[in-house]
Design a protein around this motif. Structure first.
Motif, PDB file in Angstrom:
ATOM      1  N   GLU A  29      38.770  44.369  30.902  1.00  0.00           N
ATOM      2  CA  GLU A  29      40.014  45.534  30.382  1.00  0.00           C
ATOM      3  C   GLU A  29      40.461  46.314  31.222  1.00  0.00           C
ATOM      4  O   GLU A  29      41.008  47.571  30.979  1.00  0.00           O
ATOM      5  CB  GLU A  29      39.395  46.735  28.924  1.00  0.00           C
ATOM      6  CG  GLU A  29      38.969  45.625  27.820  1.00  0.00           C
ATOM      7  CD  GLU A  29      40.198  44.542  27.611  1.00  0.00           C
ATOM      8  OE1 GLU A  29      40.869  45.540  27.319  1.00  0.00           O
ATOM      9  OE2 GLU A  29      39.847  43.465  27.431  1.00  0.00           O
ATOM     10  N   ILE A  30      40.258  46.760  32.848  1.00  0.00           N
ATOM     11  CA  ILE A  30      40.704  46.776  33.823  1.00  0.00           C
ATOM     12  C   ILE A  30      43.053  47.229  33.656  1.00  0.00           C
ATOM     13  O   ILE A  30      42.617  46.104  33.279  1.00  0.00           O
ATOM     14  CB  ILE A  30      40.091  46.974  34.934  1.00  0.00           C
ATOM     15  CG1 ILE A  30      41.416  47.752  35.814  1.00  0.00           C
ATOM     16  CG2 ILE A  30      40.806  45.841  35.836  1.00  0.00           C
ATOM     17  CD1 ILE A  30      40.057  48.199  37.265  1.00  0.00           C
ATOM     18  N   ARG A  31      42.959  48.310  33.487  1.00  0.00           N
ATOM     19  CA  ARG A  31      44.882  48.453  33.242  1.00  0.00           C
ATOM     20  C   ARG A  31      45.446  48.104  34.610  1.00  0.00           C
ATOM     21  O   ARG A  31      45.838  47.251  34.296  1.00  0.00           O
ATOM     22  CB  ARG A  31      44.830  49.703  33.074  1.00  0.00           C
ATOM     23  CG  ARG A  31      46.267  49.833  32.279  1.00  0.00           C
ATOM     24  CD  ARG A  31      46.600  51.476  32.047  1.00  0.00           C
ATOM     25  NE  ARG A  31      45.942  52.217  32.328  1.00  0.00           N
ATOM     26  CZ  ARG A  31      46.006  53.661  33.546  1.00  0.00           C
ATOM     27  NH1 ARG A  31      47.201  54.145  33.313  1.00  0.00           N
ATOM     28  NH2 ARG A  31      45.023  54.294  34.138  1.00  0.00           N
ATOM     29  N   SER A  32      45.237  48.685  35.846  1.00  0.00           N
ATOM     30  CA  SER A  32      45.672  48.527  36.809  1.00  0.00           C
ATOM     31  C   SER A  32      44.796  48.960  37.939  1.00  0.00           C
ATOM     32  O   SER A  32      44.005  49.578  37.728  1.00  0.00           O
ATOM     33  CB  SER A  32      46.836  49.072  37.335  1.00  0.00           C
ATOM     34  OG  SER A  32      47.125  50.163  37.085  1.00  0.00           O
ATOM     35  N   LEU A  33      45.136  48.001  39.485  1.00  0.00           N
ATOM     36  CA  LEU A  33      44.900  48.291  40.669  1.00  0.00           C
ATOM     37  C   LEU A  33      44.973  49.562  41.046  1.00  0.00           C
ATOM     38  O   LEU A  33      46.579  50.412  40.716  1.00  0.00           O
ATOM     39  CB  LEU A  33      45.220  47.148  41.438  1.00  0.00           C
ATOM     40  CG  LEU A  33      44.126  45.746  41.184  1.00  0.00           C
ATOM     41  CD1 LEU A  33      44.885  44.693  42.230  1.00  0.00           C
ATOM     42  CD2 LEU A  33      42.658  46.156  40.729  1.00  0.00           C
ATOM     43  N   ASN A  34      44.256  50.567  41.684  1.00  0.00           N
ATOM     44  CA  ASN A  34      45.241  51.250  42.640  1.00  0.00           C
ATOM     45  C   ASN A  34      46.721  51.126  43.328  1.00  0.00           C
ATOM     46  O   ASN A  34      46.693  50.102  44.246  1.00  0.00           O
ATOM     47  CB  ASN A  34      44.461  52.303  43.661  1.00  0.00           C
ATOM     48  CG  ASN A  34      45.048  53.408  44.563  1.00  0.00           C
ATOM     49  OD1 ASN A  34      46.074  52.798  45.524  1.00  0.00           O
ATOM     50  ND2 ASN A  34      44.676  54.408  44.252  1.00  0.00           N
TER      51      ASN A  34
END
Length: 166
Positions: free
Chosen positions: A128-133
Motif C-alpha cells: 500500500e505504499i503511495r510512492s517512492l521518494n
C-alpha cells in the motif's frame, strides 16, 4: 551523444531537488524546473544537497507547464506516475527525451496525465505504499534511460582510481 532531460513539475522539497540536481550533474543530464517551486533556488538547503555540484548544473526554470511546452516544442515527454499503464522499463527512451516527475505531495496534475496517458510510466511497488521518494524515483528511471542509451557519454572504462578492491 544522448542528452537526457529531467523535468520537475512544481517540486516542493529543496533537499530532493538538490539531490536530483547532483544526479543530473553526475550524469550530464539537463534539469528543468516548472514553477511554482516550494523554495527559492538560492536557499542553503538546496545548495547543501547539491553540494558544490549545483554551480555545474544545466538547469532551466519555467513559469508554468504551458511555458515549458512552448519553450520545448515537439519534445518527447514521459510522465512518471504511480498511475502509469506501463513500467519505466517498457519504453525506449530516445536521445534528448524528457522525463517528468510531479511534486512530492501530489504528483503530476491529473489533467496533464489524462492528456498524455500513452507516455505515462510507473515504477512497480508492492503493498500500500503511495510512492517512492522523488529523488530516488528520478535516479531509478534516469539510470534506465541512460542504460538504454549505452551510457554513451559517461565513464565506463572500469578503471579503479583511488581505491583498490580487495
Amino acid at each position: 551523444m544522448a542528452k537526457l532531460n529531467i523535468v520537475l513539475h512544481e517540486p516542493e522539497i529543496p533537499a530532493n531537488t538538490g539531490n536530483i540536481g547532483r544526479t543530473c550533474v553526475a550524469t550530464g543530464t539537463r534539469l528543468h524546473l516548472i514553477e511554482p517551486l516550494g523554495f527559492h533556488l538560492s536557499e542553503k538547503a538546496i545548495k547543501r544537497s547539491g553540494m558544490d555540484y549545483w554551480k555545474n548544473l544545466d538547469v532551466t526554470t519555467y513559469l508554468n507547464y504551458e511555458d515549458f511546452l512552448r519553450r520545448n516544442p515537439g519534445a518527447k515527454i514521459y510522465y512518471a506516475t504511480t498511475k502509469g499503464p506501463r513500467t519505466y522499463v517498457d519504453v525506449a527512451y530516445e536521445e534528448d527525451c524528457f522525463i517528468m516527475f510531479g511534486k512530492e505531495s501530489g504528483g503530476i496534475p491529473e489533467e496533464i496525465l489524462l492528456e498524455n496517458q500513452e507516455n505515462c510510466v510507473r515504477i512497480p511497488m508492492v503493498g500500500e505504499i503511495r510512492s517512492l521518494n522523488l529523488s530516488n524515483a528520478v535516479a531509478i528511471v534516469l539510470y534506465e534511460a541512460l542504460r538504454q542509451n549505452q551510457f554513451d557519454h559517461m565513464q565506463l572504462d572500469g578503471q579503479l582510481t583511488k581505491y583498490d578492491w580487495k
